[in-house]
Design an enzyme around this catalytic site. Structure first.
Site, PDB file in Angstrom:
ATOM      1  N   HIS A  93       0.824  -1.207   0.047  1.00 27.59           N
ATOM      2  CA  HIS A  93       0.017   0.024   0.177  1.00 27.59           C
ATOM      3  C   HIS A  93       0.685   1.425  -0.059  1.00 27.59           C
ATOM      4  CE1 HIS A  93      -3.107  -2.848   0.707  1.00 27.59           C
ATOM      5  NE2 HIS A  93      -2.798  -2.863   2.071  1.00 27.59           N
ATOM      6  N   ASP A 142      -3.955  -9.864   7.929  1.00 28.98           N
ATOM      7  CA  ASP A 142      -3.592  -8.811   8.568  1.00 28.98           C
ATOM      8  C   ASP A 142      -5.184  -7.943   9.057  1.00 28.98           C
ATOM      9  OD1 ASP A 142      -3.282  -7.976   6.243  1.00 28.98           O
ATOM     10  OD2 ASP A 142      -1.311  -6.562   6.731  1.00 28.98           O
ATOM     11  N   TYR A 197      -3.876  -5.889  -9.242  1.00 28.97           N
ATOM     12  CA  TYR A 197      -2.238  -5.863  -9.032  1.00 28.97           C
ATOM     13  C   TYR A 197      -2.044  -7.264  -8.324  1.00 28.97           C
ATOM     14  CZ  TYR A 197      -3.690  -5.210  -3.782  1.00 28.97           C
ATOM     15  OH  TYR A 197      -3.958  -5.116  -2.584  1.00 28.97           O
TER      16      TYR A 197
END
Lengths: 279, 998
Positions: free
Chosen positions: B264, B294, B526
């Protein structure tokens, strides 16, 4: 002639800060000759979002109010400025001339809204210019409006008469009308920020178990006169809004066909959750 | 004849381009080399001598060319050289050694890239707008943007407003009204503030070396985090990194290089972490990071055992819910769900307008969260505030009321679920547990009045209700990141199983997902890995590999370190975790041990991207790890000098995605995030223009990797002769974009809006098929065919094909007593029941995701986000992190608004600015996580931090024994007014002693 106005709907603002960030992006590090000089990297809130958390847990609500230069039609800053350093454009936008206004701190002090910021480094008063430089290039709306995710900000280019009518029709308010500055920034649902509520929760023991009481009738009165009424919801909660802060003592009378009435006295400063009222 | 002609024509093509384009002429002057192109048996060939930008072309064979490109046969040569290039044929030729390039790696790459460049050199990018500005397009983690550039400098960054000829917008009809979203993109604050981050004073602009680090002498590892840095040249930096990579392999063997990344911090299918970085790591061979799921945690480790969906990490189907909710639902329960803060994932404020419609339609709202969160404040409705970690008890009490008062869908439970009898017995206290999960029982646990639990249960059962559990509808949510995280997520499934999941108006979601967009238009996410060619660790093989043929890559080092146990792995030499393996429900049961058999322990760390210290639990551990000799070398490739970059020996300055080429679609991960574009109102695929030159000496990540690999002789394999812009074009061609927009227009305009789906072709509503007892009809390629118990598309992924109140997979596993097959309530191992600790630290800390920053992106680094009053607070010129404390708790401690306070426990201390609020019940502290600033006041790792890294306080303990998961929201602390010192605390004792060992 059509002029710019801004309508801020407090009910729709959820504090994304996209308006603040749009302004930061547009003015930090950018010179717009004839319109504004760069905003300092930190410390200025040309759009300044005020917050009011009303009530007490667990009955709380939150209102956010973006404030900015009001582009007043009777702007104190224009009067305070020397050398015509602050001008009123024909389209209603107020601009502090970034050259003429150098050193004129009284322009900051003149604004009753605290919407003019002092740039220490440049010795200059600054405010949000409604993105006039972009509008002059053909942009349809200023950037804070474009980036607002909730539609809380709307820019309106209309005749003053039409704007006045719209303000009346939609119940729009301006900040501190008593100042007589004739702001061009209007607010909708401002009561969510500026007014108070009295709320509570109605409960009762039913068959030995504590329950929320729905559809209890709640009557709010002041010195014997009715101020408002409502019904409790499925959680027993009720809320009567739009009260003046610090408006003194109220009586809350709660009744339900299955129970005997209860009356609670409230001395209202800020919004108050009176807690549970048990039949 | 044909080949002779092609070889003859090639230099003419290059000369023409050089004549026309200065940049290309400059390129030709970069190298003086001879390139031979020939048929392998020397039957035909021509060589080119590049000298000072001129090309001499000679028929025949050169005795000693610098680069020799040979083709097995003339036919193959012609097939490969005749435009347009067929990359499938080219890749086949390379793989089968029909095309061989010999010569120094760097020269082979230079020549290949030069030939590629001759094809791209004339492309024009961006749109000229008024005032001499050019408008480009780029993407951020929070939405696509227009980027206005003048004189090589970014002027402004704005959301994208569509033009009349952009793809059309959908309309939803509900209850006599029509709703259609605005024709523009929305943008998250951290996207909108991008310019301030590009021009941040905290950018790494030059390669740096720690002053007391000598790779050939004393390394002074103990001084990491303290020592200053000196500027070095790129050559020196690359030499150090390359020689350390070689030394690791030579001295220790496979495994010694450990690669760690963040997610990110940028966006784009070429330069993002799963693409360039992963291929780089595969090529050098490195120990990787075994991630914990996570943001999912409890959904992955818990929820999936009741209803499957392993390939979504335990999240539910996400189709059709926008229409169904607006048309049918009467109530939405947001439970640990704050989409106005978390924005789905990457989804900016796309769901916001839909939630406004729900409000307009009078759909009732309930919010269950220890904090009156922003969505609750925005939407209004009833707020219930359970103590942190106790939500599963609240869910059980709702269940109790439903059973006791006969308020559930018996027919659904009978036909679509299994194990209800056992579940019912447990809830009603009729099994060996013997405790009825009454509202009164839950009130004692949660703090929520029993009467309100009863009221909610009745209301829920009487209304068609959507459950938005976590910010996405299912998944995420602070409640899934605590010791009871799996229990909470499991309980969400069990609740919906009793109310008829999939019936009209009864579903998961909070209007964040399930827009009626076109899901079939292909553009790779992605997680499809870009050009990484890694079929094992990305979704590369699903579609992109076939559509964009490229070389495969695999990591030869079969070792990984569980991320949450990294400090222990490094300092103690061993660690064990459990994987994210989404093939099956059972994938998560396989323990992963570090070190791997026959592998070296990690000795060098290649850190890419932003901080662990702000985001990982008990993060003083990471500080301590960096300051040991166990890590002999730490290189950090980072855009900003933030967080733990200051612990590196060498810093490689990367640039932002505004300074390099890329391409990407907003909110589209693909793979694990299949069809997450469903949270958007419009799919927008963007060219990511290189808007400005990289600042200082910073470089695109792609080029940094290439530089290192050039020194190792791998650059031709890494790049395949492509520069980033070439991959952008390949990605464009591989997608469905050419069906909608020409390349030329895409280059200038910069974006494409995928037209809305036709109304008749919209996706059906999730789980309707399941509720109706039909075959699965939503278009997701999950689960794998073999995961259906009996007939294909029949039922869910569970053993029974139904929602299982008693999980058969956990029953089979039977190794985790904290995850029993029935979702029993087990109080948090750190919380109100851990009495000794609770006495010392009586405040429960919740640390949910930040609102204005995205993990560490947007925070710190002098960005304008810092000036947002609800992000940080400027006190005496320092931007302190904000902590929210109830007025009651503040009064007891004599804490006032904007006082600097110390949050502490035995793990650490953090200095924050106090915000007094009524949005919390007493006993609960709210402090968002992921500060990018780590600023220890004294010895790093052993002193209070004033940067705001609240994860210094959270526990390293796994949620339950046999998982790899963090429990950020099981955290007890105390708060006091800061005394101005660096001391963590004066109270003696250790949390580690008080908390029972795992």
């Amino acid at each position: 002639m059509k002029k710019w106005n801004l309508i801020v709907d407090v009910e729709k603002c959820h504090n994304s800060n996209n308006c603040f960030l749009s302004v930061a992006d547009e003015y930090m590090g950018n010179e717009h000759p004839g319109y504004s000089t760069a905003m300092p990297k930190h410390g200025h809130h040309w759009i300044n979002i005020l917050r009011n958390e009303r009530g007490q847990a667990p009955m709380v609500d939150v209102a956010y109010v973006p404030t900015m230069c009001n582009h007043c039609d009777d702007a104190p800053c224009i009067k305070a400025a020397e050398n015509d350093a602050v001008i009123k454009r024909p389209d209603g936008i107020v601009i502090i001339d970034p050259e003429k206004a150098v050193g004129q701190k009284q322009i900051v002090d003149a604004c009753p809204y605290g919407a003019v910021w002092w740039n220490e480094e440049k010795d200059l008063p600054q405010a949000w210019i409604f993105d006039a430089h972009l509008l002059d290039r053909g942009w349809k709306e200023p950037r804070p409006v474009q980036a607002c995710p909730t539609g809380a900000l709307k820019s309106v280019l209309i005749e003053d008469d039409s704007m006045q009518k719209r303000a009346e029709d939609e119940g729009l308010e301006v900040l501190h009308p008593e100042q007589g500055t004739k702001p061009r920034v209007y607010y909708k649902n401002l009561n969510l920020y500026s007014k108070c509520f009295i709320g509570g929760s109605v409960i009762a023991d039913i068959d030995g178990v504590e329950e929320c009481i729905e559809k209890a009738f709640v009557l709010l009165s002041k010195e014997g006169s009715k101020i408002g009424e409502t019904w409790s919801d499925a959680f027993g909660d009720f809320k009567i809004d739009d009260l003046e802060p610090g408006s003194g003592s109220y009586e809350v009378e709660i009744s339900h066909p299955d129970h005997s009435s209860k009356t609670v006295s409230v001395s209202l400063g800020e919004s108050t959750y009176i807690g549970t009222v048990k039949f | 004849m044909k080949l002779s002609f092609i070889l003859f024509a090639l230099p003419w093509l290059l000369r023409m381009k050089a004549w026309r384009y200065k940049e290309f002429s400059k390129r030709l002057k970069e190298r003086n080399i001879t390139v031979q192109m020939k048929v392998a048996d020397d039957s035909k060939g021509r060589f080119y001598t590049f000298k000072d930008g001129r090309i001499v072309s000679t028929n025949g064979m050169h005795p000693s060319p610098d680069v020799c490109i040979s083709f097995k046969s003339e036919a193959i040569a012609v097939a490969l050289l005749m435009p347009p290039i067929d990359y499938q044929v080219q890749i086949d030729a390379i793989k089968n050694f029909n095309l061989i390039a010999k010569g120094p790696d760097e020269l082979v790459t230079w020549f290949s890239e030069t030939v590629m460049m001759s094809q791209t050199i004339g492309w024009e990018f961006g749109t000229s707008v008024e005032s001499g500005e050019t408008r480009y397009v780029n993407n951020t983690n929070g939405g696509p943007v227009f980027v206005y550039v003048k004189d090589g400098k970014i002027v402004r960054i704005t959301p994208i407003e569509f033009q009349a000829d952009d793809g059309e917008t959908w309309t939803v009809k509900a209850r006599g009204k029509e709703f259609s979203p605005p024709r523009k993109t929305t943008i998250s604050p951290h996207g909108l503030a991008s310019k301030s981050m590009v021009y941040s004073k905290d950018r790494n602009l030059y390669p740096m070396k720690r002053v007391d680090f000598d790779p050939n002498g004393d390394r002074n590892c103990q001084n990491r985090g303290v020592s200053e840095y000196e500027r070095i040249s790129w050559d020196e930096a690359l030499d150090i990194v390359t020689s350390e990579i070689k030394r690791m392999n030579r001295q220790y063997g496979p495994g010694a290089i450990y690669a760690a990344r963040s997610s990110h911090h940028t966006w784009g299918n070429v330069g993002y972490y799963i693409s360039a970085y992963q291929k780089f790591i595969n090529i050098i061979g490195a120990t990787t990071t075994l991630l914990n799921p996570d943001s999912w945690e409890g959904w992955y480790w818990g929820a999936m055992h009741h209803y499957g969906h392993s390939m979504r990490n335990g999240a539910a189907e996400i189709y059709g819910q926008v229409e169904d909710c607006l048309q049918e639902a009467e109530m939405i329960v947001y439970w640990s769900s704050d989409p106005e803060v978390t924005n789905g994932v990457y989804g900016s404020f796309e769901g916001t307008v839909r939630r406004q419609w729900a409000k307009e339609l009078g759909i009732e709202m309930v919010h269950i969260d220890p904090f009156l969160n922003e969505t609750a404040a925005f939407m209004g409705g009833k707020w219930l505030a359970p103590r942190p970690t106790t939500s599963p008890a609240l869910a059980q009490a709702l269940t109790y009321v439903w059973i006791k008062e006969d308020l559930y869908d018996k027919d659904y439970v009978e036909k679509r679920t299994t194990g209800f009898d056992k579940w019912s017995a447990y809830i009603m206290g009729k099994d060996e547990d013997g405790v009825s999960k009454t509202p009164e029982w839950a009130e004692a646990e949660t703090g929520v009045p029993a009467r309100e639990i009863r009221a909610l249960a009745r209301k829920w059962a009487s209304k068609k209700t959507y459950l938005s559990a976590g910010g996405m509808g299912t998944t995420l949510g602070g409640a899934c990141r605590s010791a009871t995280g799996a229990q909470w997520a499991r309980s969400m499934i069990c609740l919906m199983a009793m109310q008829g999941l999939g019936k009209p108006g009864i579903n998961f979601g909070g209007l964040q997902f399930g827009s009626p967009i076109d899901y079939n238009f292909y553009f790779p996410g992605y997680a499809e890995g870009g050009f990484n060619g890694d079929g094992q660790n990305s979704a590369n093989g699903v579609s992109l590999y076939q559509r964009m043929p490229h070389l495969i890559s695999m990591n030869p080092t079969q070792q990984s370190i569980p991320r949450l146990k990294l400090p222990e792995a490094i300092m103690e030499g061993k660690a064990e975790g459990y994987p994210i393996d989404i093939r099956s429900i059972e994938g998560q049961f396989f323990p992963v041990k570090y070190p791997s058999p026959g592998h070296s322990p990690a000795k060098m760390m290649y850190k890419y991207g932003s901080s662990y210290i702000g985001t990982q639990p008990d993060s003083n551990r990471y500080v301590k790890m960096y300051r040991t000799d166990d890590l002999e070398f730490v290189v950090s490739q980072s855009i900003w000098n933030e967080g733990e970059v200051k612990f590196a020996d060498v810093i490689l300055p990367a640039c932002t995605n505004f300074e390099r080429w890329d391409i990407g679609e907003w909110a589209n991960p693909g793979g694990y995030g299949h069809d997450w574009v469903g949270q958007l109102n419009h799919r927008v695929i963007g060219m990511q223009h290189k808007c400005i030159e990289p600042l200082g000496e910073s470089k695109p990540d792609y080029q940094i990797f290439q530089c290192i690999l050039t020194r190792l002789g791998h650059s031709a394999y890494f790049t395949q002769g492509h520069r980033e812009i070439d991959w952008v074009k390949r990605m464009f061609d591989a997608s469905d974009l050419p069906k909608g927009i020409s390349w030329k227009k895409f280059c200038t305009k910069g974006y494409y809006v995928v037209p809305a789906e036709k109304e008749a072709l919209r996706q059906p509503t999730s789980y309707k098929w399941f509720a109706d007892g039909e075959k699965k009809n939503v278009q997701e390629p999950h689960p794998l065919p073999g995961a259906y118990g009996e007939d294909f598309l029949e039922g869910l992924q569970t053993q029974s094909g139904k929602i299982e109140f008693e999980s058969q997979s956990l029953k089979r596993f039977a190794q985790d007593p904290e995850r029993p097959p029935l979702n029993k309530y087990i109080p948090s191992w750190e919380g109100i029941h851990t009495s000794d600790l609770f006495e010392k630290y009586p405040l429960q800390l919740v640390s949910p995701h930040a609102r204005y920053s995205f993990h560490t992106k947007g925070d710190g680094k002098d960005s304008s986000i810092n000036d947002i009053k609800d992000h940080r607070v400027n006190i005496d010129g320092y931007f302190y992190w904000l902590v929210r404390i109830s007025v009651t708790d503040a009064n007891v401690r004599e804490i006032k608004e904007n006082d600097l306070v110390k949050l502490y426990n035995d793990r650490g201390a953090v200095i924050c600015a106090a915000r007094l609020t009524e949005r919390l019940m007493p006993g609960v502290i709210h402090c968002r996580q992921a500060s990018a600033v780590y600023d220890p006041l004294g010895d790093p790792g052993k002193s209070a931090d004033r940067g705001g890294c609240v994860n210094l306080l959270t526990s390293k303990r796994m949620q339950t024994k046999k998982v790899h998961s963090a429990a950020y929201n099981s955290c007890l602390i105390e708060i006091e007014k800061w005394d101005g010192t660096d001391a963590i605390q004066s109270v003696k004792g250790s949390a580690e002693e008080l908390i029972p060992a795992e």
